[in-house]
Design a protein around this motif. Structure first.
Motif, PDB file in Angstrom:
ATOM      1  N   PRO A 196      42.577 -11.835  34.639  1.00 16.20           N
ATOM      2  CA  PRO A 196      43.973 -12.271  34.478  1.00 16.20           C
ATOM      3  C   PRO A 196      44.610 -11.573  33.274  1.00 16.20           C
ATOM      4  N   GLY A 197      45.836 -11.117  33.440  1.00 14.44           N
ATOM      5  CA  GLY A 197      46.519 -10.375  32.382  1.00 14.44           C
ATOM      6  C   GLY A 197      46.309  -8.871  32.459  1.00 14.44           C
ATOM      7  N   ASN A 198      45.556  -8.404  33.443  1.00 14.33           N
ATOM      8  CA  ASN A 198      45.289  -6.976  33.607  1.00 14.33           C
ATOM      9  C   ASN A 198      46.561  -6.246  34.048  1.00 14.33           C
ATOM     10  N   LEU A 199      46.731  -5.006  33.598  1.00 14.05           N
ATOM     11  CA  LEU A 199      47.876  -4.190  33.980  1.00 14.05           C
ATOM     12  C   LEU A 199      47.580  -3.524  35.318  1.00 14.05           C
ATOM     13  N   LEU A 200      48.477  -3.673  36.282  1.00 14.04           N
ATOM     14  CA  LEU A 200      48.261  -3.178  37.636  1.00 14.04           C
ATOM     15  C   LEU A 200      49.376  -2.222  38.058  1.00 14.04           C
ATOM     16  N   LYS A 201      49.042  -1.355  39.009  1.00 13.48           N
ATOM     17  CA  LYS A 201      50.012  -0.441  39.611  1.00 13.48           C
ATOM     18  C   LYS A 201      50.111  -0.784  41.086  1.00 13.48           C
ATOM     19  N   VAL A 202      51.317  -1.105  41.552  1.00  6.59           N
ATOM     20  CA  VAL A 202      51.519  -1.521  42.938  1.00  6.59           C
ATOM     21  C   VAL A 202      52.288  -0.418  43.665  1.00  6.59           C
ATOM     22  N   THR A 203      51.726   0.060  44.778  1.00  8.87           N
ATOM     23  CA  THR A 203      52.398   1.081  45.597  1.00  8.87           C
ATOM     24  C   THR A 203      52.376   0.639  47.048  1.00  8.87           C
ATOM     25  N   LEU A 204      53.322   1.146  47.831  1.00  9.52           N
ATOM     26  CA  LEU A 204      53.344   0.832  49.258  1.00  9.52           C
ATOM     27  C   LEU A 204      52.241   1.583  49.981  1.00  9.52           C
ATOM     28  N   SER A 205      51.636   0.951  50.986  1.00 10.45           N
ATOM     29  CA  SER A 205      50.551   1.592  51.752  1.00 10.45           C
ATOM     30  C   SER A 205      51.121   2.667  52.670  1.00 10.45           C
TER      31      SER A 205
END
Length: 195
Positions: free
Chosen positions: A186-195
């Motif tokens: 929890p609190g981790n930095l994430l990168k979200v991209t479209l599939s």
């Protein structure tokens, strides 16, 4: 992580993540940079808390300082403007996304935990319960080949979980509800991209 119930009454494991708001800090194009990309900044910080080279990058664009920068390549750059705010409203319900982040670090781990090796015999005087056993050939070639599966650092690597379905969107709080789990704590930095 938590769970929600769908219309049929089935419990679905979900992860709630905060997405943005992010600001576009630079637009790269084929002519000046050699490729098309949009750079976005996340998490505003005080100017004294970042390097001077990074601070000049933000001042040149007339934008506030951010602690995290990320590039998204191969986008239609004409659809974006410098300083434009990107929020969770760019996603739609039912879309599939890829989430990239650092996995949980598990420290220095042995072969059984790291590579799922089987244990040795436990009885009859055997003394190699969790030992790796022989690791290399005999006299010829007389060395251990590179890439041998052995104990070492486990986790704390960048991984991507693909095709997570968006089950909910909260526009007020910039929250995404994704089916399944995402990398890291929890609190981790994430990168979200479209599939």
């Amino acid at each position: 992580m938590t769970q929600i119930f769908n219309e049929e009454g089935s419990a679905l494991p979900v992860t709630v993540i905060r997405v943005g708001p992010c600001l576009i800090t630079q637009i790269k194009n084929l002519k000046t940079d050699g490729y098309n990309a949009v750079q976005i900044g996340y998490s505003k910080v005080k100017p004294k808390n970042i390097k001077k080279s990074q601070l000049c990058h933000f001042q040149k664009s007339g934008l506030p300082a951010f602690s995290h920068l990320c590039e998204y390549k191969n986008l239609e750059i004409q659809d974006y403007l410098l300083g434009q705010e990107i929020t969770v409203d760019i996603f739609k319900m039912g879309q599939l996304v890829n989430v990239t982040g650092k996995s949980v670090g598990k420290g220095y781990s042995g072969n059984q935990k790291r590579h799922k090796f089987k244990r040795g015999p436990m009885t009859h005087g055997s003394k190699n319960h969790r030992a790796p056993g022989s690791i290399g050939p005999g006299t010829t070639p007389g060395r251990v080949f590179p890439g041998k599966l052995m104990s070492g650092q486990l986790g704390n690597k960048q991984i991507t979980i693909s095709k997570l379905e968006i089950l909910g969107i909260n526009l007020n709080e910039n929250l995404l509800v994704l089916k399944g789990n995402v990398p890291g704590k929890p609190g981790n930095l994430l990168k979200v991209t479209l599939s």
